[in-house]
Structures are given as structure tokens and as C-alpha cells.
Design a protein around this motif. Structure first.
Motif, PDB file in Angstrom:
ATOM      1  N   GLY A 112      26.277  34.930  34.567  1.00 43.89           N
ATOM      2  CA  GLY A 112      27.301  35.957  34.691  1.00 43.89           C
ATOM      3  C   GLY A 112      26.714  37.307  35.056  1.00 43.89           C
ATOM      4  O   GLY A 112      27.263  38.034  35.900  1.00 43.89           O
ATOM      5  N   ALA A 115      25.554  37.236  38.596  1.00 43.43           N
ATOM      6  CA  ALA A 115      26.691  37.386  39.506  1.00 43.43           C
ATOM      7  C   ALA A 115      27.088  38.849  39.659  1.00 43.43           C
ATOM      8  O   ALA A 115      27.429  39.310  40.753  1.00 43.43           O
ATOM      9  CB  ALA A 115      27.870  36.557  38.996  1.00 43.43           C
ATOM     10  N   GLU A 116      27.042  39.588  38.569  1.00 40.94           N
ATOM     11  CA  GLU A 116      27.396  41.012  38.632  1.00 40.94           C
ATOM     12  C   GLU A 116      26.402  41.806  39.473  1.00 40.94           C
ATOM     13  O   GLU A 116      26.766  42.823  40.080  1.00 40.94           O
ATOM     14  CB  GLU A 116      27.453  41.586  37.213  1.00 40.94           C
ATOM     15  CG  GLU A 116      28.602  41.034  36.387  1.00 40.94           C
ATOM     16  CD  GLU A 116      28.536  41.446  34.933  1.00 40.94           C
ATOM     17  OE1 GLU A 116      29.531  41.259  34.211  1.00 40.94           O
ATOM     18  OE2 GLU A 116      27.470  41.953  34.488  1.00 40.94           O
ATOM     19  N   PRO A 121      29.753  39.518  46.910  1.00 40.72           N
ATOM     20  CA  PRO A 121      30.772  39.293  45.886  1.00 40.72           C
ATOM     21  C   PRO A 121      30.659  37.896  45.278  1.00 40.72           C
ATOM     22  O   PRO A 121      30.603  36.893  45.989  1.00 40.72           O
ATOM     23  CB  PRO A 121      32.079  39.461  46.655  1.00 40.72           C
ATOM     24  CG  PRO A 121      31.732  40.329  47.821  1.00 40.72           C
ATOM     25  CD  PRO A 121      30.337  39.928  48.205  1.00 40.72           C
ATOM     26  N   HIS A 123      32.413  36.111  41.838  1.00 49.82           N
ATOM     27  CA  HIS A 123      33.316  36.377  40.725  1.00 49.82           C
ATOM     28  C   HIS A 123      33.760  35.086  40.044  1.00 49.82           C
ATOM     29  O   HIS A 123      34.081  34.103  40.719  1.00 49.82           O
ATOM     30  CB  HIS A 123      34.568  37.114  41.223  1.00 49.82           C
ATOM     31  CG  HIS A 123      34.285  38.396  41.936  1.00 49.82           C
ATOM     32  ND1 HIS A 123      33.692  39.479  41.319  1.00 49.82           N
ATOM     33  CD2 HIS A 123      34.509  38.771  43.224  1.00 49.82           C
ATOM     34  CE1 HIS A 123      33.576  40.461  42.195  1.00 49.82           C
ATOM     35  NE2 HIS A 123      34.051  40.061  43.351  1.00 49.82           N
ATOM     36  N   PRO A 124      33.803  35.095  38.696  1.00 46.68           N
ATOM     37  CA  PRO A 124      34.342  33.924  37.996  1.00 46.68           C
ATOM     38  C   PRO A 124      35.838  33.810  38.230  1.00 46.68           C
ATOM     39  O   PRO A 124      36.540  34.823  38.350  1.00 46.68           O
ATOM     40  CB  PRO A 124      34.020  34.221  36.528  1.00 46.68           C
ATOM     41  CG  PRO A 124      33.908  35.713  36.454  1.00 46.68           C
ATOM     42  CD  PRO A 124      33.371  36.161  37.776  1.00 46.68           C
ATOM     43  N   VAL A 125      36.312  32.584  38.301  1.00 45.16           N
ATOM     44  CA  VAL A 125      37.744  32.334  38.462  1.00 45.16           C
ATOM     45  C   VAL A 125      38.164  31.260  37.476  1.00 45.16           C
ATOM     46  O   VAL A 125      37.342  30.472  36.998  1.00 45.16           O
ATOM     47  CB  VAL A 125      38.093  31.884  39.896  1.00 45.16           C
ATOM     48  CG1 VAL A 125      37.773  32.971  40.904  1.00 45.16           C
ATOM     49  CG2 VAL A 125      37.369  30.594  40.263  1.00 45.16           C
ATOM     50  N   TYR A 137      33.561  29.687  40.354  1.00 45.40           N
ATOM     51  CA  TYR A 137      33.032  30.943  40.894  1.00 45.40           C
ATOM     52  C   TYR A 137      33.431  31.038  42.353  1.00 45.40           C
ATOM     53  O   TYR A 137      33.294  30.071  43.110  1.00 45.40           O
ATOM     54  CB  TYR A 137      31.508  31.015  40.775  1.00 45.40           C
ATOM     55  CG  TYR A 137      31.054  31.809  39.574  1.00 45.40           C
ATOM     56  CD1 TYR A 137      30.937  33.198  39.638  1.00 45.40           C
ATOM     57  CD2 TYR A 137      30.784  31.175  38.370  1.00 45.40           C
ATOM     58  CE1 TYR A 137      30.550  33.931  38.533  1.00 45.40           C
ATOM     59  CE2 TYR A 137      30.391  31.915  37.257  1.00 45.40           C
ATOM     60  CZ  TYR A 137      30.283  33.288  37.344  1.00 45.40           C
ATOM     61  OH  TYR A 137      29.908  34.031  36.248  1.00 45.40           O
ATOM     62  N   CYS A 139      32.469  32.782  45.716  1.00 46.41           N
ATOM     63  CA  CYS A 139      31.322  33.432  46.349  1.00 46.41           C
ATOM     64  C   CYS A 139      31.717  33.802  47.774  1.00 46.41           C
ATOM     65  O   CYS A 139      32.181  32.931  48.532  1.00 46.41           O
ATOM     66  CB  CYS A 139      30.126  32.485  46.381  1.00 46.41           C
ATOM     67  SG  CYS A 139      29.869  31.556  44.850  1.00 46.41           S
ATOM     68  N   ASP A 142      29.266  39.534  51.970  1.00 46.72           N
ATOM     69  CA  ASP A 142      29.560  40.930  51.644  1.00 46.72           C
ATOM     70  C   ASP A 142      30.195  41.704  52.782  1.00 46.72           C
ATOM     71  O   ASP A 142      30.715  42.789  52.580  1.00 46.72           O
ATOM     72  CB  ASP A 142      28.294  41.647  51.169  1.00 46.72           C
ATOM     73  CG  ASP A 142      27.170  41.612  52.198  1.00 46.72           C
ATOM     74  OD1 ASP A 142      27.340  40.927  53.225  1.00 46.72           O
ATOM     75  OD2 ASP A 142      26.140  42.264  51.972  1.00 46.72           O
TER      76      ASP A 142
END
Length: 399
Positions: A112, A115-116, A121, A123-125, A137, A139, A142
Motif C-alpha cells: 500500500g 503504491a502511494e 497512479p 490505487h486500491p479498488v 488494484y 494501475c 501517468d
């Protein structure tokens, strides 16, 4: 592959971690030193030492993170993710070992933060599914033009969305794809935390995933590809056979008949011929010896029974007959690539799946001579990516 342990099961786990080194998920020196502290067969020692290495690397990540060194921090967080995951592989089984739950939570925490800090980008989903949700996730590259093609990753028996990042998301992002990684029933947090066990009707699982993809503004709805690896080479074709919105499919490897595992087990011919119309209790006495072999014990007694939510190997053999692809293969309409790797036992069925397909199709063989033999082409994913994504680019460009 260099021999890091005299224990065949531990060696396979170590290779799995080390394979990620080509994309920043591990370092040889860290893996070698960890294995050097573990005695063959010592499951507690395996978990202890890999956890220690993971914690050490995580501490390096936090140090860089606190000082604002984003690149160094994310690189170390990603390696710590791998090592925490490696630590709990021998602990598979039901009831779920609390050490496994804790290690998975630490793995997720490290990923996590990675990922930040990622350069793109990530982001968890949570994808709505039958009153709950499936973890994933998203992905994305950018920058660049939109809408983009999207690759949906379908996992196998014992992987999770964090491990799929290096195998699916990294090559997809390099080529301008959006990549959605999802753990379905029987996989990752869906199994460990929610207790959802594996199911054959992957079309039911894939449908809400595609629904979610179609809500994403950066995605081209006409260029959705699905790629399954390991046991996902069965699940992905099964799902796509019931999901007409998919534009391309990759099965890595093509897995036609998972029930064929029974051929390697010591069953009398009459019982084998009657499968699956057999009382599991008839099978169990012949399967008791499977637990004597550490690798088979882990694969079937620990892993398979847990993943499927079953009590006995007899139940497992009967259950596997539900994971058939005959009807799904006939229903697949999109272009399909079937991977077949030399020296991979699961790839032995790739030709059967390929022959059954009635859609535009391609069979790609990966060989020892090119360094891409073995399960899921682990030691030369670059060659796999070249073959598969070149094909995907061409197929999706025609949409």
C-alpha cells in the motif's frame, strides 16, 4: 537456477521470490542470506527468517520515506512486500494460521505504501460482488492519450494482487495499458480474510469486474483484454466464455482439464474411470500416502483443500471435475493466445485447449533454449511479454 536450499519445497518458494528481482521485487543477496539461516523442513524457521528479512527491508524503506527519498522508499517497500509474502507460503491450510494473517497484513501494508509512492497512479479498488467486494488494484500510466486498452489480470491458486503487479501490471504499464488486478474467490484477501473459496463459474466473477472496467473514464470499452496465469489459465477462459465484452484473451498456460491431476495419484483403474461419479470416501484410502511427500502435501493437502474449502482429497478429486472448459471454449469468440511452456506440467494441456477453440487463435511455445521454460515462464517474463503484448497490441489495434 542456483540451488539455495536442499529442501525442494523451500527451493521452489525461494525461486518464486527471486524471480521478481528483474523488476525490483527482490534482491539475490537478501534471498540468499535468508535461505542460509533456514534448515531444511523447518517451517517455523522459514517463517521467522523471511519475516526478519522483510522487517529489516521495511525499516530501510521507512527510513528513506521519513527523509523524503521516495524512490529508495518505494523500492524497499516493494521488496519487503515480496519477503512477507514468501514468509507465509509454508503456512497455507485451514484453519488459517494467525501468523499467515499477520504476515499478509504486513505485506498489504508495505504494498500500500509502495503504491502511494509509485511513479504512476496505483490505487486500491473494491469491486462489488455478491453482497461484499473483491479486492483489486487499478494501475494506470501517468500520462499519454486516452482512452486506453485495459488488461484484467486473473490469478491462480496461491498468488495475490501484490504478486501480480510484477507479472501483469509492470509490462502492461510500459506499453500504455491500464491494468486492473483482482483477487477473486479463493485468492488473496478474498480467501484469507473473507473466507471466499474457489468456484468454477468464473464468468460470474468476471462479469462485475468488466462492469467496473466500463466505469473507468480512461479505458476504451472496446479494448478489454483478460490474462490468466497459472490456474488462471483455466479460470480466465471459463470467465471469457461467458463474457462477450472481452476483446482478447491470454491463457498462461492453457489449462484444459484440471481434473487430470488424478492421473498422477495412486488410484485403481476402476475408480479413476468412474470419476467424478464416485463417493469421495471410496477415494480417500488410496490418497492417504500423498501427505508423505512434502511437495504434494503442500500443493494438495494444505493448499488445495484450503482454497476449495474441502475436507478430504477424495472431495478434491470430485470437485475438480467441475472446472471443465468444453462449453466455455466453444463460446469464446474473441482472439485468444494460448501459452505453452516447456517443462511446465500444466502446459501439457495447452494444445487441447487450443484445438477446442473456434475463435481466432494463436499457440505460443516457450522453450528452454530461450530461457523461458517452466511454469508461467517465470525466468524469462521479458520474452513472454514480448510475444504476448506484441500480439495484444496488434489484436486490439484492429478493434
Amino acid at each position: 537456477m542456483l540451488r539455495l536450499s536442499s529442501d525442494p519445497l523451500f527451493q521452489s518458494f525461494a525461486e518464486r521470490a527471486l524471480a521478481q528481482s528483474s523488476r525490483g521485487g527482490a534482491e539475490f543477496g537478501e534471498c540468499e542470506k535468508t535461505l542460509g539461516r533456514i534448515l531444511p523442513g523447518d517451517t517455523a524457521g522459514w517463517h521467522r527468517e523471511w519475516t526478519a528479512t522483510a522487517a529489516m527491508v521495511e525499516s530501510w524503506a521507512r527510513e528513506s520515506d521519513e527523509q523524503g527519498h521516495r524512490v529508495s522508499a518505494r523500492e524497499a517497500y516493494l521488496r519487503a512486500t515480496t519477503y512477507y509474502r514468501a514468509s507465509y507460503l509454508p503456512l497455507f491450510g485451514a484453519p488459517v494460521d494467525p501468523r499467515l494473517v499477520e504476515a499478509f497484513d504486513r505485506e498489504r501494508r508495505c504494498f500500500g505504501r509502495f503504491a502511494e509512492l509509485a511513479p504512476h497512479p496505483l490505487h486500491p479498488v473494491a469491486i462489488p460482488f455478491e453482497g461484499g467486494s473483491l479486492p483489486g488494484y487499478l494501475c494506470a500510466p501517468d500520462s499519454g492519450p486516452t482512452p486506453r486498452p485495459v488488461l484484467v489480470g486473473v490469478n491462480g491458486y496461491d498468488s495475490n494482487i501484490h504478486e501480480m503487479y510484477w507479472s501483469h501490471a509492470v509490462p502492461a504499464l510500459r506499453r500504455g495499458y491500464v491494468c486492473l488486478l483482482v483477487d477473486g474467490p479463493g485468492q488473496g484477501a478474498s480467501l484469507i480474510e473473507d473466507g471466499r473459496t474457489l468456484r468454477p463459474d468464473w464468468e460470474t466473477v468476471l462479469r462485475p469486474v468488466v462492469d467496473h472496467v466500463l466505469t473507468l473514464p480512461q479505458v476504451d470499452p472496446d479494448r478489454i483484454a483478460v490474462m490468466g496465469w497459472s490456474f488462471g489459465g483455466c479460470l480466465a477462459p471459463r470467465g471469457v466464455g461467458g463474457e462477450p465484452r472481452v476483446a482478447a484473451l491470454v491463457a498462461d498456460p492453457g489449462l484444459w482439464d484440471p481434473a487430470a491431476v488424478s492421473r498422477a495419484l495412486p488410484l485403481p483403474d476402476d475408480l479413476r474411470e468412474r470419476l467424478p461419479k464416485v463417493d469421495p470416501a471410496e477415494l480417500d484410502p488410496y490418497l492417504a500416502g500423498v501427505a508423505d511427500d512434502p511437495i504434494w502435501r503442500w500443493k494438495l493437502v494444505q493448499r488445495a483443500l484450503w482454497v476449495h474449502g474441502l475436507e478430504s482429497l477424495g472431495e478434491y478429486l470430485v470437485e475438480m471435475s467441475r472446472y471443465h472448459l468444453a462449453e466455455a471454449a466453444a463460446a469464446i469468440a474473441c482472439p485468444t493466445l494460448v501459452a505453452c511452456a516447456e517443462n511446465d506440467p500444466l502446459s501439457a494441456q495447452a494444445q487441447e485447449l487450443y484445438d477446442a477453440l473456434r475463435c481466432p487463435k494463436k499457440l505460443v511455445r516457450f522453450t528452454a533454449d530461450e530461457g523461458s521454460a517452466g511454469h508461467c515462464e517465470t525466468w524469462n517474463r521479458s520474452r513472454f511479454d514480448q510475444q504476448v503484448f506484441d500480439w495484444l497490441d496488434e489484436v486490439l489495434a484492429a478493434r
